[in-house]
Structure formats: structure tokens, C-alpha cells
Write a protein that holds these residues in place. Sequence first.
Motif, PDB file in Angstrom:
ATOM      1  N   TYR A  55     -29.779  13.893 -21.438  1.00  0.00           N
ATOM      2  CA  TYR A  55     -29.600  14.750 -20.275  1.00  0.00           C
ATOM      3  C   TYR A  55     -28.325  15.558 -20.505  1.00  0.00           C
ATOM      4  O   TYR A  55     -27.285  15.008 -20.850  1.00  0.00           O
ATOM      5  N   ALA A  57     -25.655  17.697 -18.687  1.00  0.00           N
ATOM      6  CA  ALA A  57     -25.072  18.132 -17.420  1.00  0.00           C
ATOM      7  C   ALA A  57     -24.443  19.504 -17.628  1.00  0.00           C
ATOM      8  O   ALA A  57     -23.803  19.753 -18.656  1.00  0.00           O
ATOM      9  N   ASP A  58     -24.618  20.399 -16.672  1.00  0.00           N
ATOM     10  CA  ASP A  58     -24.022  21.726 -16.793  1.00  0.00           C
ATOM     11  C   ASP A  58     -22.493  21.629 -16.818  1.00  0.00           C
ATOM     12  O   ASP A  58     -21.844  22.268 -17.647  1.00  0.00           O
ATOM     13  N   MET A  60     -18.946  18.839 -16.031  1.00  0.00           N
ATOM     14  CA  MET A  60     -18.299  17.591 -15.648  1.00  0.00           C
ATOM     15  C   MET A  60     -16.876  17.995 -15.278  1.00  0.00           C
ATOM     16  O   MET A  60     -16.148  18.542 -16.116  1.00  0.00           O
ATOM     17  N   ILE A  70     -20.327  15.207 -11.780  1.00  0.00           N
ATOM     18  CA  ILE A  70     -21.321  15.653 -12.745  1.00  0.00           C
ATOM     19  C   ILE A  70     -22.174  16.668 -11.990  1.00  0.00           C
ATOM     20  O   ILE A  70     -22.791  16.334 -10.983  1.00  0.00           O
ATOM     21  N   GLU A  71     -22.196  17.904 -12.471  1.00  0.00           N
ATOM     22  CA  GLU A  71     -22.832  18.979 -11.720  1.00  0.00           C
ATOM     23  C   GLU A  71     -23.956  19.634 -12.521  1.00  0.00           C
ATOM     24  O   GLU A  71     -23.833  19.839 -13.727  1.00  0.00           O
ATOM     25  N   ASP A  72     -25.019  19.953 -11.827  1.00  0.00           N
ATOM     26  CA  ASP A  72     -26.143  20.658 -12.420  1.00  0.00           C
ATOM     27  C   ASP A  72     -26.485  21.834 -11.516  1.00  0.00           C
ATOM     28  O   ASP A  72     -26.767  21.648 -10.340  1.00  0.00           O
ATOM     29  N   LYS A  85     -33.366  12.852 -14.250  1.00  0.00           N
ATOM     30  CA  LYS A  85     -32.464  12.402 -13.192  1.00  0.00           C
ATOM     31  C   LYS A  85     -32.766  10.947 -12.831  1.00  0.00           C
ATOM     32  O   LYS A  85     -31.845  10.153 -12.636  1.00  0.00           O
ATOM     33  N   ILE A  97     -25.449  12.872  -9.807  1.00  0.00           N
ATOM     34  CA  ILE A  97     -25.561  14.282 -10.191  1.00  0.00           C
ATOM     35  C   ILE A  97     -25.531  15.129  -8.926  1.00  0.00           C
ATOM     36  O   ILE A  97     -26.319  14.932  -8.008  1.00  0.00           O
ATOM     37  N   GLU A  99     -26.175  18.642  -7.358  1.00  0.00           N
ATOM     38  CA  GLU A  99     -26.949  19.852  -7.640  1.00  0.00           C
ATOM     39  C   GLU A  99     -26.335  21.030  -6.893  1.00  0.00           C
ATOM     40  O   GLU A  99     -26.191  20.988  -5.686  1.00  0.00           O
TER      41      GLU A  99
END
Length: 100
Positions: A55, A57-58, A60, A70-72, A85, A97, A99
Amino acid sequence: MRKHKYNAVQVERDGFKFGSKREGKRYDELKLAKRSGECVFFLHQVPFRMPGSTYWADFMAFWEDGNITIEDTKGFKTSAYKKQKAMMAVHFPIVEIIEI
């Protein structure tokens, strides 16, 4: 830059390419938070390796108050994202996560 399959428009900021305008905007927001001291530092495209899958993550972000997010950046939740997820919840139960 080529067209994204979900019509996301790729953007470039500071020499980095982002898969969507939303992701580029979040990068700008994190840079401002870092400049103000609210964010200590942040990472882009962070891998979380799991058996048979990774995975990405976009972002951190490490915040001044000690929190780590942790961002998506999501415009559309694909079935593949939903599966990853769910796998993250099993393999990294303390990671949540966010969003954007």
C-alpha cells in the motif's frame, strides 16, 4: 503528462509529479504547515509492505504535537483501494488512513 484513467489531472510542484490536483493541493498545504512549524516534516509516497501487496500512502506527516498521520488523497475509492485499506487494518492495526 498522460491522462489518468479516472480523469484526474496530474500536476507538478517543486519538481515532483502528483497524480491529481487534490494530491498537489495537499502537498501545498503540508508545505505551509511545515513552514509555520505545525508540521515537523512529511514524506510523500510511503510504502507499507504486506504479504502479496504494497500500500502506498500519499503522505505521512509528523506533527509538532507528536501525532503522525497517514494520508491518502481520494476522489474515488476503487475496490482495490478498499481491499488494501482492509489489509492495512489487519497488518498495521494502529495505523489509521485519513482520506483527504
